[in-house]
Motif scaffolding. Structure first.
Motif, PDB file in Angstrom:
ATOM      1  N   ALA A  89       0.845  -1.198   0.000  1.00  0.00           N
ATOM      2  CA  ALA A  89       0.000   0.000   0.000  1.00  0.00           C
ATOM      3  C   ALA A  89       0.882   1.251   0.000  1.00  0.00           C
ATOM      4  N   GLN A  90       0.383   2.296  -0.652  1.00  0.00           N
ATOM      5  CA  GLN A  90       1.133   3.554  -0.764  1.00  0.00           C
ATOM      6  C   GLN A  90       0.834   4.435   0.456  1.00  0.00           C
ATOM      7  N   VAL A  91       1.367   4.008   1.573  1.00  0.00           N
ATOM      8  CA  VAL A  91       1.041   4.635   2.860  1.00  0.00           C
ATOM      9  C   VAL A  91       1.382   6.111   2.853  1.00  0.00           C
ATOM     10  N   GLU A  92       2.564   6.465   2.371  1.00  0.00           N
ATOM     11  CA  GLU A  92       2.994   7.861   2.415  1.00  0.00           C
ATOM     12  C   GLU A  92       2.103   8.740   1.538  1.00  0.00           C
ATOM     13  N   VAL A  93       1.683   8.248   0.393  1.00  0.00           N
ATOM     14  CA  VAL A  93       0.796   9.024  -0.483  1.00  0.00           C
ATOM     15  C   VAL A  93      -0.558   9.237   0.186  1.00  0.00           C
ATOM     16  N   LEU A  94      -1.110   8.195   0.748  1.00  0.00           N
ATOM     17  CA  LEU A  94      -2.394   8.310   1.442  1.00  0.00           C
ATOM     18  C   LEU A  94      -2.281   9.272   2.618  1.00  0.00           C
ATOM     19  N   ARG A  95      -1.180   9.190   3.352  1.00  0.00           N
ATOM     20  CA  ARG A  95      -0.965  10.086   4.491  1.00  0.00           C
ATOM     21  C   ARG A  95      -0.866  11.543   4.020  1.00  0.00           C
ATOM     22  N   ARG A  96      -0.163  11.785   2.929  1.00  0.00           N
ATOM     23  CA  ARG A  96      -0.018  13.148   2.402  1.00  0.00           C
ATOM     24  C   ARG A  96      -1.368  13.748   2.037  1.00  0.00           C
ATOM     25  N   ILE A  97      -2.216  12.955   1.412  1.00  0.00           N
ATOM     26  CA  ILE A  97      -3.537  13.461   1.033  1.00  0.00           C
ATOM     27  C   ILE A  97      -4.343  13.812   2.269  1.00  0.00           C
ATOM     28  N   LEU A  98      -4.337  12.937   3.261  1.00  0.00           N
ATOM     29  CA  LEU A  98      -5.062  13.212   4.501  1.00  0.00           C
ATOM     30  C   LEU A  98      -4.543  14.463   5.192  1.00  0.00           C
ATOM     31  N   GLN A  99      -3.233  14.628   5.228  1.00  0.00           N
ATOM     32  CA  GLN A  99      -2.656  15.798   5.895  1.00  0.00           C
ATOM     33  C   GLN A  99      -2.972  17.087   5.146  1.00  0.00           C
ATOM     34  N   ARG A 140     -10.604  -7.872   7.514  1.00  0.00           N
ATOM     35  CA  ARG A 140     -10.670  -6.689   8.382  1.00  0.00           C
ATOM     36  C   ARG A 140      -9.310  -6.349   8.976  1.00  0.00           C
ATOM     37  N   ALA A 141      -8.511  -7.365   9.270  1.00  0.00           N
ATOM     38  CA  ALA A 141      -7.201  -7.127   9.868  1.00  0.00           C
ATOM     39  C   ALA A 141      -6.303  -6.336   8.922  1.00  0.00           C
ATOM     40  N   ALA A 142      -6.392  -6.597   7.632  1.00  0.00           N
ATOM     41  CA  ALA A 142      -5.579  -5.868   6.664  1.00  0.00           C
ATOM     42  C   ALA A 142      -5.938  -4.392   6.657  1.00  0.00           C
ATOM     43  N   ALA A 143      -7.211  -4.088   6.751  1.00  0.00           N
ATOM     44  CA  ALA A 143      -7.642  -2.694   6.806  1.00  0.00           C
ATOM     45  C   ALA A 143      -7.137  -2.015   8.072  1.00  0.00           C
ATOM     46  N   GLN A 144      -7.169  -2.718   9.189  1.00  0.00           N
ATOM     47  CA  GLN A 144      -6.700  -2.146  10.446  1.00  0.00           C
ATOM     48  C   GLN A 144      -5.193  -1.895  10.401  1.00  0.00           C
ATOM     49  N   ARG A 145      -4.454  -2.793   9.787  1.00  0.00           N
ATOM     50  CA  ARG A 145      -3.003  -2.596   9.686  1.00  0.00           C
ATOM     51  C   ARG A 145      -2.675  -1.342   8.891  1.00  0.00           C
ATOM     52  N   LEU A 146      -3.423  -1.077   7.825  1.00  0.00           N
ATOM     53  CA  LEU A 146      -3.176   0.135   7.045  1.00  0.00           C
ATOM     54  C   LEU A 146      -3.462   1.375   7.872  1.00  0.00           C
ATOM     55  N   ARG A 147      -4.545   1.383   8.610  1.00  0.00           N
ATOM     56  CA  ARG A 147      -4.849   2.523   9.482  1.00  0.00           C
ATOM     57  C   ARG A 147      -3.715   2.779  10.468  1.00  0.00           C
ATOM     58  N   GLU A 148      -3.205   1.718  11.066  1.00  0.00           N
ATOM     59  CA  GLU A 148      -2.124   1.866  12.047  1.00  0.00           C
ATOM     60  C   GLU A 148      -0.868   2.422  11.407  1.00  0.00           C
ATOM     61  N   ARG A 149      -0.574   2.022  10.183  1.00  0.00           N
ATOM     62  CA  ARG A 149       0.621   2.511   9.499  1.00  0.00           C
ATOM     63  C   ARG A 149       0.468   3.977   9.118  1.00  0.00           C
ATOM     64  N   ILE A 150      -0.734   4.400   8.758  1.00  0.00           N
ATOM     65  CA  ILE A 150      -0.954   5.795   8.384  1.00  0.00           C
ATOM     66  C   ILE A 150      -0.878   6.699   9.599  1.00  0.00           C
ATOM     67  N   GLY A 151      -1.439   6.267  10.710  1.00  0.00           N
ATOM     68  CA  GLY A 151      -1.359   7.046  11.935  1.00  0.00           C
ATOM     69  C   GLY A 151      -2.382   8.164  11.989  1.00  0.00           C
ATOM     70  N   PRO A 152      -1.995   9.356  12.487  1.00  0.00           N
ATOM     71  CA  PRO A 152      -2.952  10.460  12.646  1.00  0.00           C
ATOM     72  C   PRO A 152      -3.687  10.767  11.341  1.00  0.00           C
ATOM     73  N   GLY A 153      -4.994  10.922  11.454  1.00  0.00           N
ATOM     74  CA  GLY A 153      -5.835  11.163  10.292  1.00  0.00           C
ATOM     75  C   GLY A 153      -6.529   9.921   9.780  1.00  0.00           C
ATOM     76  N   ALA A 154      -6.030   8.749  10.174  1.00  0.00           N
ATOM     77  CA  ALA A 154      -6.600   7.503   9.664  1.00  0.00           C
ATOM     78  C   ALA A 154      -8.037   7.295  10.108  1.00  0.00           C
ATOM     79  N   GLU A 155      -8.464   7.992  11.166  1.00  0.00           N
ATOM     80  CA  GLU A 155      -9.866   7.869  11.602  1.00  0.00           C
ATOM     81  C   GLU A 155     -10.824   8.440  10.556  1.00  0.00           C
ATOM     82  N   ARG A 156     -10.316   9.208   9.602  1.00  0.00           N
ATOM     83  CA  ARG A 156     -11.166   9.758   8.539  1.00  0.00           C
ATOM     84  C   ARG A 156     -11.257   8.843   7.322  1.00  0.00           C
ATOM     85  N   ILE A 157     -10.597   7.697   7.392  1.00  0.00           N
ATOM     86  CA  ILE A 157     -10.662   6.738   6.291  1.00  0.00           C
ATOM     87  C   ILE A 157     -11.938   5.897   6.407  1.00  0.00           C
TER      88      ILE A 157
END
Length: 233
Positions: free
Chosen positions: A67-77, A93-110
């Protein structure tokens, strides 16, 4: 009818999706902005549609990569009020949760998109969509064939309150929306809020989709080509 702009992400760039042939996608050329930087494209599309909601397809993840974590994080920020719908090929569901954890702040808006082409089992469909208001299911098909190893299409009792009807061969194909499939899905679950995907060419297509029962539609090519006027509240 709500317009939900779509950004397709590949190798750190926004690309132009055509008929679901992911190997042939090229960096997007858009009338809305210069270049293919994901943040610039995301902002321009949302401003054009007056939308605080954006759908992203992470094609690296969907084709078996990371997953393109940094790109997704940049858009959220860059877009602090964004409701970010993300399809990153989640098998469970676990895969989705892992992505949220890697993105960090802002992931609650996903808002997680669980797609029939990616879910591994009927049990995972039930688990992923147990919170009916929080998740979105995408029912995927291409060239008349359902992409659905988990049997999502045949389990409307497990669907969440929002379902995407994704006809991949019409994405970027200037072929018009697949309203027959939309009506078929609606007949299986009349109370479900349906979001169409693929084929929108102009405002008349949006009107026809609304008449067919669509609550919203995912749109990219018609925006980039300037075939839909800007929306303003």
């Amino acid at each position: 009818m709500l317009l939900i702009p779509v950004i397709d992400l590949m190798r750190g760039q926004a690309v132009r999706a055509v008929r679901g042939d992911r190997a042939s996608y090229k960096p997007v050329v858009s009338r809305l902005c210069a270049g293919s930087d994901p943040v610039s494209v995301a902002r321009a599309m949302c401003e054009h549609c007056d939308s605080t909601r954006l759908y992203a397809a992470d094609l690296d993840a969907l084709t078996g990569g990371q997953a393109q974590v940094e790109v997704l994080r940049r858009i959220l920020q860059a877009m602090p009020t964004l409701e970010f719908w993300v399809d990153a090929g989640f098998a469970d569901r676990a895969a989705a949760q892992r992505l949220r954890e890697r993105i960090g702040p802002g992931a609650e808006r996903i808002v997680t998109i669980f797609a029939s082409e990616s879910l591994r089992s009927r049990a995972q469909l039930a688990e992923c969509c147990a919170e009916r208001e929080a998740s979105v299911l995408s029912l995927d098909r291409r060239d008349g064939r359902r992409l659905d190893a988990a049997g999502c299409w045949e389990a409307p009792e497990l669907w969440p309150s929002r379902v995407i009807v994704m006809t991949l061969e019409r994405v970027g194909a200037d072929a018009g929306p697949d309203l027959a499939t939309l009506r078929e899905v609606q007949s299986r679950s009349p109370a479900t809020q349906l979001v169409g995907a693929g084929g929108i060419r102009h405002a008349a297509d949006l009107a026809a989709a609304a008449d067919a029962g669509a609550h919203a539609w995912l749109v990219a090519s018609a925006l980039h080509d300037g075939r839909l006027p800007p929306l303003r509240r």
